[in-house]
Design an enzyme around this catalytic site. Sequence first.
Site, PDB file in Angstrom:
ATOM      1  CE  LYS A 149      -1.791   0.800   4.032  1.00  0.00           C
ATOM      2  NZ  LYS A 149      -1.128   1.961   4.661  1.00  0.00           N
ATOM      3  NE  ARG A 203      -4.044   0.997  10.147  1.00  0.00           N
ATOM      4  CZ  ARG A 203      -3.045   1.226   9.300  1.00  0.00           C
ATOM      5  NH1 ARG A 203      -2.969   2.356   8.655  1.00  0.00           N
ATOM      6  NH2 ARG A 203      -2.131   0.305   9.125  1.00  0.00           N
ATOM      7  NE  ARG A 212       7.325  -4.481   4.961  1.00  0.00           N
ATOM      8  CZ  ARG A 212       6.139  -3.859   4.910  1.00  0.00           C
ATOM      9  NH1 ARG A 212       5.667  -3.418   3.763  1.00  0.00           N
ATOM     10  NH2 ARG A 212       5.418  -3.704   5.998  1.00  0.00           N
ATOM     11  NE  ARG A 243       6.528   0.014   9.240  1.00  0.00           N
ATOM     12  CZ  ARG A 243       5.371  -0.018   8.623  1.00  0.00           C
ATOM     13  NH1 ARG A 243       5.236   0.506   7.420  1.00  0.00           N
ATOM     14  NH2 ARG A 243       4.333  -0.574   9.186  1.00  0.00           N
ATOM     15  NE  ARG A 297       1.654  -3.815  10.927  1.00  0.00           N
ATOM     16  CZ  ARG A 297       2.772  -3.988  10.219  1.00  0.00           C
ATOM     17  NH1 ARG A 297       3.743  -4.745  10.685  1.00  0.00           N
ATOM     18  NH2 ARG A 297       2.907  -3.396   9.063  1.00  0.00           N
TER      19      ARG A 297
HETATM   20  P1  ADP Z   1       0.740  -1.029   7.532  1.00  0.00           P
HETATM   21  O1  ADP Z   1      -0.419  -0.720   6.655  1.00  0.00           O
HETATM   22  O2  ADP Z   1       1.731  -1.913   6.859  1.00  0.00           O
HETATM   23  O3  ADP Z   1       0.349  -1.522   8.885  1.00  0.00           O
HETATM   24  P2  ADP Z   1       1.126   1.817   8.163  1.00  0.00           P
HETATM   25  O4  ADP Z   1       2.349   2.646   8.049  1.00  0.00           O
HETATM   26  O5  ADP Z   1      -0.069   2.251   7.384  1.00  0.00           O
HETATM   27  O6  ADP Z   1       1.575   0.321   7.755  1.00  0.00           O
HETATM   28  O7  ADP Z   1       0.698   1.713   9.704  1.00  0.00           O
HETATM   29  C1  ADP Z   1       1.616   1.332  10.696  1.00  0.00           C
HETATM   30  C2  ADP Z   1       0.987   1.455  12.088  1.00  0.00           C
HETATM   31  O8  ADP Z   1       0.637   2.825  12.340  1.00  0.00           O
HETATM   32  C3  ADP Z   1      -0.304   0.681  12.315  1.00  0.00           C
HETATM   33  O9  ADP Z   1      -0.054  -0.656  12.693  1.00  0.00           O
HETATM   34  C4  ADP Z   1      -0.969   1.483  13.430  1.00  0.00           C
HETATM   35  O10 ADP Z   1      -0.411   1.162  14.681  1.00  0.00           O
HETATM   36  C5  ADP Z   1      -0.567   2.918  13.116  1.00  0.00           C
HETATM   37  N1  ADP Z   1      -1.562   3.659  12.318  1.00  0.00           N
HETATM   38  C6  ADP Z   1      -1.378   4.147  11.057  1.00  0.00           C
HETATM   39  N2  ADP Z   1      -2.464   4.811  10.635  1.00  0.00           N
HETATM   40  C7  ADP Z   1      -3.377   4.726  11.640  1.00  0.00           C
HETATM   41  C8  ADP Z   1      -4.703   5.197  11.827  1.00  0.00           C
HETATM   42  N3  ADP Z   1      -5.343   5.885  10.872  1.00  0.00           N
HETATM   43  N4  ADP Z   1      -5.319   4.912  12.995  1.00  0.00           N
HETATM   44  C9  ADP Z   1      -4.712   4.241  13.960  1.00  0.00           C
HETATM   45  N5  ADP Z   1      -3.462   3.752  13.873  1.00  0.00           N
HETATM   46  C10 ADP Z   1      -2.791   4.003  12.728  1.00  0.00           C
END
Ligand code: ADP
Length: 197
Positions: free
Chosen positions: A13, A88, A127, A133, A144
């Site tokens: 994504k 989200r 990854r 990360r 997740r």
């Molecule tokens: P991925 O989609 O691979 O989990 P992201 O960078 O989108 O990677 O998100 C990483 C982490 O950041 C999530 O696991 C969550 O803890 C937090 N996060 C990101 N965006 C949100 C959001 N809109 N609401 C709550 N937590 C978020």
Amino acid sequence: MRLLLIGPPASGKGTQAARIADQYHLPHVESGELLRQEVEARTEIGRRIQPYLEQGDLVPDDIVLDVVGTTLGKAAVSGGFLLDGFPRNVDQAKELDVLTAPQGASVQLVIVLDADQEHLLERMRERAAVGGRADDTEETIRHRLAVYEEQTVPLTEYYEGRAMVRHIDGRPPIDEVTAAITATVDDLKGSLDDDRP
Ligand code: ADP
């Protein structure tokens, strides 16, 4: 254009979002990155965010809104954006609708990247092997994925009838997925022309 990209962890994504934002000159609003920056900068709010990121749980909505609000507000005023990671869950989507209502800048097109769990776990292992990360451990990613199923998948239903929703296969190589997204966006672009008052 006002786009939202949704996809499970390790679906690519973030990579796709960066490419699409670049291609269509849209501000890229990446909630995960904004949250990680707070943690890295060791701000007060960053200290509250850190445990959620580490465990792969969603950061509470009020904190997320605090962190993404300014970037989001600017993007809404500019008339176009690519949202990546926010909203989200359904509550955040409702919040976004309220925030963007004054500008008439609600999300127009939702692109959902689909991939099965086995595929995602395999990608995550690759990854992690090249030093990804901190939240890319097998245990965290499984969590997740569960959080995604429970909290984020219902978003697609929320957007049915409110925006256009298109599913794209996230399993092919990166370039092919980008091409599929681009084809979808180009196809719909005419109907996404500025519809603001
Ligand atoms: P991925 O989609 O691979 O989990 P992201 O960078 O989108 O990677 O998100 C990483 C982490 O950041 C999530 O696991 C969550 O803890 C937090 N996060 C990101 N965006 C949100 C959001 N809109 N609401 C709550 N937590 C978020």
